[in-house]
Scaffold this motif. Structure first.
Motif, short mmCIF file in Angstrom:
data_model
loop_
_atom_site.label_atom_id
_atom_site.label_comp_id
_atom_site.label_asym_id
_atom_site.label_seq_id
_atom_site.Cartn_x
_atom_site.Cartn_y
_atom_site.Cartn_z
N GLU A 32 76.27 17.38 39.20
CA GLU A 32 77.26 17.63 40.25
C GLU A 32 76.66 18.24 41.51
N VAL A 33 75.39 17.91 41.82
CA VAL A 33 74.73 18.46 43.00
C VAL A 33 75.40 17.95 44.27
N GLN A 34 75.74 18.88 45.15
CA GLN A 34 76.41 18.52 46.40
C GLN A 34 75.51 18.69 47.63
N GLU A 35 74.59 19.65 47.56
CA GLU A 35 73.72 19.92 48.70
C GLU A 35 72.27 20.03 48.23
N ILE A 36 71.36 19.69 49.15
CA ILE A 36 69.93 19.83 48.89
C ILE A 36 69.40 20.91 49.84
N ILE A 37 68.66 21.87 49.28
CA ILE A 37 68.13 22.96 50.08
C ILE A 37 66.60 22.89 50.09
N PHE A 38 66.03 22.84 51.28
CA PHE A 38 64.58 22.86 51.44
C PHE A 38 64.10 24.31 51.41
N ALA A 39 63.22 24.62 50.47
CA ALA A 39 62.73 26.00 50.33
C ALA A 39 61.21 26.03 50.28
N ILE A 40 60.58 25.14 51.06
CA ILE A 40 59.11 25.14 51.19
C ILE A 40 58.79 25.20 52.68
N PRO A 41 58.66 26.40 53.26
CA PRO A 41 58.42 26.52 54.70
C PRO A 41 57.17 25.80 55.17
N SER A 42 56.16 25.70 54.32
CA SER A 42 54.88 25.10 54.74
C SER A 42 54.80 23.61 54.47
N MET A 43 55.92 22.98 54.14
CA MET A 43 55.90 21.56 53.82
C MET A 43 55.41 20.73 55.00
N ASP A 44 54.58 19.74 54.71
CA ASP A 44 54.07 18.84 55.73
C ASP A 44 55.22 18.16 56.45
N ALA A 45 55.09 18.01 57.79
CA ALA A 45 56.19 17.46 58.60
C ALA A 45 56.55 16.05 58.15
N GLY A 46 55.54 15.22 57.83
CA GLY A 46 55.81 13.86 57.39
C GLY A 46 56.56 13.82 56.08
N LYS A 47 56.17 14.69 55.15
CA LYS A 47 56.83 14.78 53.86
C LYS A 47 58.28 15.24 54.03
N LYS A 48 58.47 16.24 54.89
CA LYS A 48 59.82 16.75 55.13
C LYS A 48 60.71 15.66 55.71
N LYS A 49 60.16 14.89 56.64
CA LYS A 49 60.94 13.81 57.26
C LYS A 49 61.35 12.78 56.22
N ALA A 50 60.41 12.40 55.33
CA ALA A 50 60.71 11.41 54.30
C ALA A 50 61.82 11.90 53.36
N LEU A 51 61.71 13.16 52.92
CA LEU A 51 62.73 13.72 52.03
C LEU A 51 64.07 13.87 52.74
N TYR A 52 64.01 14.30 53.99
CA TYR A 52 65.23 14.46 54.78
C TYR A 52 65.99 13.14 54.85
N GLU A 53 65.28 12.09 55.23
CA GLU A 53 65.93 10.78 55.38
C GLU A 53 66.41 10.24 54.04
N TYR A 54 65.63 10.49 52.98
CA TYR A 54 65.97 9.99 51.64
C TYR A 54 67.30 10.58 51.16
N TYR A 55 67.41 11.91 51.25
CA TYR A 55 68.63 12.55 50.75
C TYR A 55 69.79 12.44 51.74
N LYS A 56 69.49 12.40 53.04
CA LYS A 56 70.55 12.28 54.03
C LYS A 56 71.21 10.91 53.92
N ASP A 57 70.41 9.88 53.72
CA ASP A 57 70.95 8.52 53.57
C ASP A 57 71.81 8.41 52.32
N ALA A 58 71.54 9.27 51.34
CA ALA A 58 72.33 9.24 50.10
C ALA A 58 73.62 10.04 50.23
#
Length: 647
Positions: A239-265
């Motif tokens: 029943e997950v409703q929101e995704i929270i990013f909790a890795i401040p040092s995450m690579d920008a490219g990786k963050k973008k890929a995850l952002y788009e992946y979960y946002k599109d869902a």
């Protein structure tokens, strides 16, 4: 009103009664635990010091007296164990240690049947272990008995059976179920929030991590999944409703890929981290993605110890100090222990806001002065120089709005060009050490009045470096996120009004940086300048404005927002020139800062150009002034000529 008060009083009495019952109930369970220990170690275990019935009773009475009196004096039973932290357990350990010491002393002094030291220590230790176990199980059942799982239901039933209270709450269905990306220190601290604060609006369902050491295990009872395991079906089951990013040092490219992946869902996305703009330090908190994070580029860090040391104990005057860039320059400088900061601005509200902000932050530790004055007013400006004798001038005052300046060419020249010339001349007159000018990427082959005036300013500064006593430099950078003239506030307002979001042309690309980045760059470049440098920044890859608009719409969560193309504005070009062609530029110690090679004009040539502009401006005709500007800035091109090349 009286009925409400009566209800509150009754509720308070009920709560007090409940608390009292739980406290005595806990004493009862501790006594049961002690009875089990005593039965094992005093009754069943004979040992070399086998006790008689009287001896057993003597030892039971003495040990019970020591243990429970110590716990009562130590207020162990006053604590609310459902919220008990490490300090509660430390108190229990300490009181039982005191009890053991008292038990040992009294046992030696009183005329009772003796037992060995080992048996005495075992009684107290095993009883303490049982007491700790009881409290941990109680706390675990209280915290985890609200989960809609088999284990949660069993824990809830046991908790109600043995304590008479319900699990932490039955509101989990009302809380937001979240998945936390990152099972590191930051992610775990976020997951601990609901444990320590029952009022939090969310409940963690899982971690998502790539560490092989963590995947497949649990943290605070929360499973850790790999990215492959965190399928949409599985997230749906939990029943997950929101995704929270909790890795401040995450690579920008990786963050973008995850952002788009979960946002599109269709998931709502948040960040658990410090604010990224305007705030340094502070406490981590749960927030929406900031606008600059939509660009998914790592912020550049250009400040260093050398820069900090340069501005220490200096008198610094910042023109346009109440603006977006100027105010951030003041914030950055305030950290460097200058002798004095002078904020000079024609707009008193902006200057006042910065003054109050810095007064609150630094109090009397910062000598801050405000001067309301236009840089075009030579006499007023001269009084400021005479009063403070600033050692460093940072010129951030300028008219920057491209379309508006196309129709106000005379004003743009007066403020940007003549204002800069006033400052340069006064720097020489009053013996200023260094003059730093804030420039723009729009000065590179300009297609608009604003860019052309800034290019003229660059030429003035570079020319002055060849014959003056002051050290001069200029710094170029691209569009600034969050500034007064940024496209971001416009998009925000349009989205809030239900759309449409307007872009002038879907092909437009721009370079972006944050206000802190721009300010740090200006300060560092000024500190390392020898004389006459034109500093430029490698700003990475440009961003398509249409992509920025689409990301902002998705981030807002508002459906049906249309993006409308309105056509290029006066003086606007489809792209800004690449600021950095590293093979043609000189390097500095900072790998992101370069120096452009440019031949400075002589003093006579500059004054000749200024005379041309002054004569044109004296006519009051913007078209005449614009043509005069075109004649003195050879690289000033017509936007239609530039845009047709890539149309």
């Amino acid at each position: 009103m009286n009925r409400a008060n009566d209800n509150n009083i009754n509720l308070s009495r009920t709560k007090l009664s409940s608390t009292s019952n739980i406290r005595w109930l806990l004493i009862g369970y501790d006594l049961i635990m002690y009875a089990v220990v005593a039965a094992i170690l005093l009754l069943l275990y004979g040992g070399i010091d086998k006790l008689s019935t009287i001896g057993i009773l003597q030892q039971v009475c003495l040990s019970v007296l020591c243990i429970f009196v110590a716990r009562l004096i130590g207020k162990v039973y006053v604590q609310v164990w459902r919220y008990g932290g490490i300090q509660c357990y430390i108190r229990l350990l300490f009181t039982d240690f005191i009890a053991f010491v008292a038990y040992l002393c009294l046992e030696l002094l009183l005329p009772i049947q003796k037992i060995t030291f080992a048996r005495m220590l075992s009684i107290v230790s095993l009883n303490l272990l049982g007491a700790l176990a009881l409290r941990m199980m109680y706390r675990y059942a209280y915290k985890c008995g609200n989960r809609e799982t088999t284990k949660g239901k069993i824990l809830s039933a046991l908790l109600h059976m043995f304590s008479g209270i319900e699990a932490e709450n039955k509101k989990e269905v009302q809380k937001i179920k979240v998945a936390i990306i990152g099972a590191g220190r930051v992610g775990v601290s976020l997951a601990e929030e609901p444990i320590n604060n029952e009022e939090t609006a969310y409940i963690p369902r899982c971690f998502i991590d790539i560490s092989k050491e963590k995947v497949g295990r649990e943290i605070h009872g929360i499973p850790v999944w790999s990215e492959n395991e965190a399928t949409f079906n599985r997230l749906g089951e939990f029943e997950v409703q929101e995704i929270i990013f909790a890795i401040p040092s995450m690579d920008a490219g990786k963050k973008k890929a995850l952002y788009e992946y979960y946002k599109d869902a269709g998931y709502k996305l948040k960040v658990y981290d410090y604010p990224t703009m305007y705030t340094a330090g502070g406490k981590r908190h749960l927030r929406e993605f900031d606008i600059e994070e939509l660009l998914f580029r790592k912020q550049l860090v250009v400040s260093d110890e050398r820069t900090n040391a340069y501005y220490k104990d200096k008198v610094v005057l910042i023109t346009g100090g109440g603006g977006s860039i100027g105010s951030e320059l003041c914030r950055q400088l305030a950290k460097m222990n200058p002798r004095k900061i002078i904020i000079l601005d024609i707009y008193e509200n902006g200057a006042y806001d910065v003054q109050q902000e810095l007064k609150i932050a630094y109090g009397d530790c910062l000598d801050l002065q405000i001067e309301i004055c236009s840089i075009t007013n030579r006499k007023a400006l001269e009084k400021v120089f005479e009063k403070y004798h600033p050692q460093i001038i940072i010129n951030a005052a300028a008219h920057k709005h491209v379309p508006l300046m196309e129709h106000n060419c005379v004003e743009a020249i007066y403020n940007n060009v003549f204002g800069t010339q006033n400052l340069v001349e006064l720097c020489e007159k009053f013996g200023t050490e260094r003059f730093m000018m804030v420039s723009t990427d729009k000065a590179v082959n300009p297609t608009n009045v604003m860019g052309a005036t800034k290019r003229m300013c660059e030429m003035i500064v570079q020319s002055a470096s060849t014959h003056g006593k002051v050290k001069y430099s200029a710094t170029r950078f691209g569009n600034v996120l969050g500034s007064a003239g940024s496209v971001i506030p416009l998009f925000k307002r349009q989205i809030a009004n239900g759309g449409p979001v307007t872009v002038t042309d879907k092909r437009i690309i721009r370079y972006f940086m944050t206000i802190p980045e721009a300010s740090q760059l200006v300060l560092q470049s000024g500190a390392i300048a020898n004389n006459g440098e034109l500093f430029v920044l490698d700003m990475g890859q440009p961003v398509k404005i249409i992509d920025l608009a689409e990301n902002m719409i998705r981030l807002s969560g508002v459906q049906g927002i249309e993006i409308v193309e309105t056509g290029l504005r006066p003086g606007e070009k489809l792209y800004e020139e690449l600021l950095v062609k590293t093979e043609e530029l000189d390097k500095t110690d900072n790998s992101m800062i370069f120096i452009e090679r440019d031949n400075a004009l002589s003093k006579e040539e500059i004054y000749k150009k200024i005379d041309v502009l002054r004569d044109a401006c004296n006519t009051g005709d913007d078209l005449i002034a614009k043509e005069a500007l075109r004649s003195v800035v050879p690289t000033f091109k017509r936007p239609e000529d530039v845009n047709k090349e890539i149309a």
